[in-house]
Design a protein around this motif. Sequence first.
Motif, mmCIF file in Angstrom:
data_model
loop_
_atom_site.group_PDB
_atom_site.id
_atom_site.type_symbol
_atom_site.label_atom_id
_atom_site.label_comp_id
_atom_site.label_asym_id
_atom_site.label_seq_id
_atom_site.Cartn_x
_atom_site.Cartn_y
_atom_site.Cartn_z
ATOM 1 N N TYR A 1 0.840 -1.201 0.000
ATOM 2 C CA TYR A 1 0.000 0.000 0.000
ATOM 3 C C TYR A 1 0.877 1.254 0.000
ATOM 4 O O TYR A 1 0.611 2.213 -0.708
ATOM 5 N N TYR A 2 1.920 1.248 0.800
ATOM 6 C CA TYR A 2 2.841 2.383 0.847
ATOM 7 C C TYR A 2 3.962 2.233 -0.178
ATOM 8 O O TYR A 2 4.324 3.178 -0.862
ATOM 9 N N LEU A 3 4.485 1.055 -0.311
ATOM 10 C CA LEU A 3 5.606 0.815 -1.226
ATOM 11 C C LEU A 3 5.210 1.019 -2.682
ATOM 12 O O LEU A 3 6.038 1.409 -3.500
ATOM 13 N N GLY A 4 3.959 0.752 -3.019
ATOM 14 C CA GLY A 4 3.525 0.759 -4.406
ATOM 15 C C GLY A 4 3.352 2.131 -5.028
ATOM 16 O O GLY A 4 3.137 2.239 -6.230
ATOM 17 N N TYR A 5 3.433 3.186 -4.231
ATOM 18 C CA TYR A 5 3.237 4.529 -4.764
ATOM 19 C C TYR A 5 4.565 5.174 -5.119
ATOM 20 O O TYR A 5 5.498 5.184 -4.315
ATOM 21 N N ALA A 6 4.645 5.751 -6.316
ATOM 22 C CA ALA A 6 5.821 6.545 -6.685
ATOM 23 C C ALA A 6 5.764 7.892 -5.972
ATOM 24 O O ALA A 6 6.780 8.434 -5.557
ATOM 25 N N GLN A 7 4.546 8.422 -5.811
ATOM 26 C CA GLN A 7 4.336 9.679 -5.099
ATOM 27 C C GLN A 7 3.632 9.353 -3.788
ATOM 28 O O GLN A 7 2.409 9.323 -3.718
ATOM 29 N N LEU B 1 0.549 10.963 -1.536
ATOM 30 C CA LEU B 1 -0.879 10.667 -1.735
ATOM 31 C C LEU B 1 -1.462 9.911 -0.543
ATOM 32 O O LEU B 1 -2.660 9.990 -0.299
ATOM 33 N N VAL B 2 -0.621 9.174 0.176
ATOM 34 C CA VAL B 2 -1.112 8.384 1.305
ATOM 35 C C VAL B 2 -0.463 8.757 2.633
ATOM 36 O O VAL B 2 -0.873 8.270 3.683
ATOM 37 N N LEU B 3 0.550 9.625 2.600
ATOM 38 C CA LEU B 3 1.259 10.011 3.821
ATOM 39 C C LEU B 3 1.620 11.488 3.745
ATOM 40 O O LEU B 3 2.205 11.951 2.756
ATOM 41 N N ALA B 4 1.277 12.229 4.789
ATOM 42 C CA ALA B 4 1.561 13.661 4.819
ATOM 43 C C ALA B 4 3.057 13.922 4.668
ATOM 44 O O ALA B 4 3.889 13.175 5.189
#
Length: 95
Positions: free
Chosen positions: A11-17, A20-23
């Motif tokens: 969930y966290y690793l999969g985002y390049a940006q 979007l999920v963490l301030a």
Amino acid sequence: AVYLLPAFDEYYLGYAQRELVLATGLDKRVVSSNGIFRPAIVVDGQIVGIWRSVRKGSSVRVQPELFDRLGNADGRRLQAAAQRYADFLGATIVL
């Protein structure tokens, strides 16, 4: 919804940006200086803290470390998520 995600969850690793999920500015609380991804607490799609669990006999203690205070409703949903985790382990929850 509130979820207790394991360390290295996609969930966290999969985002390049990841903002979007963490301030912004909180990434060092989720990822250690040596690249270890900690278990995350997700509330309504946003990572709001990290957590750990400690097993002792037939019980499990869930220890959340929140980045900011949760409202009462989210606090109850966090307790329910911890209970689901304990149920999965077949253990008694200690908060």
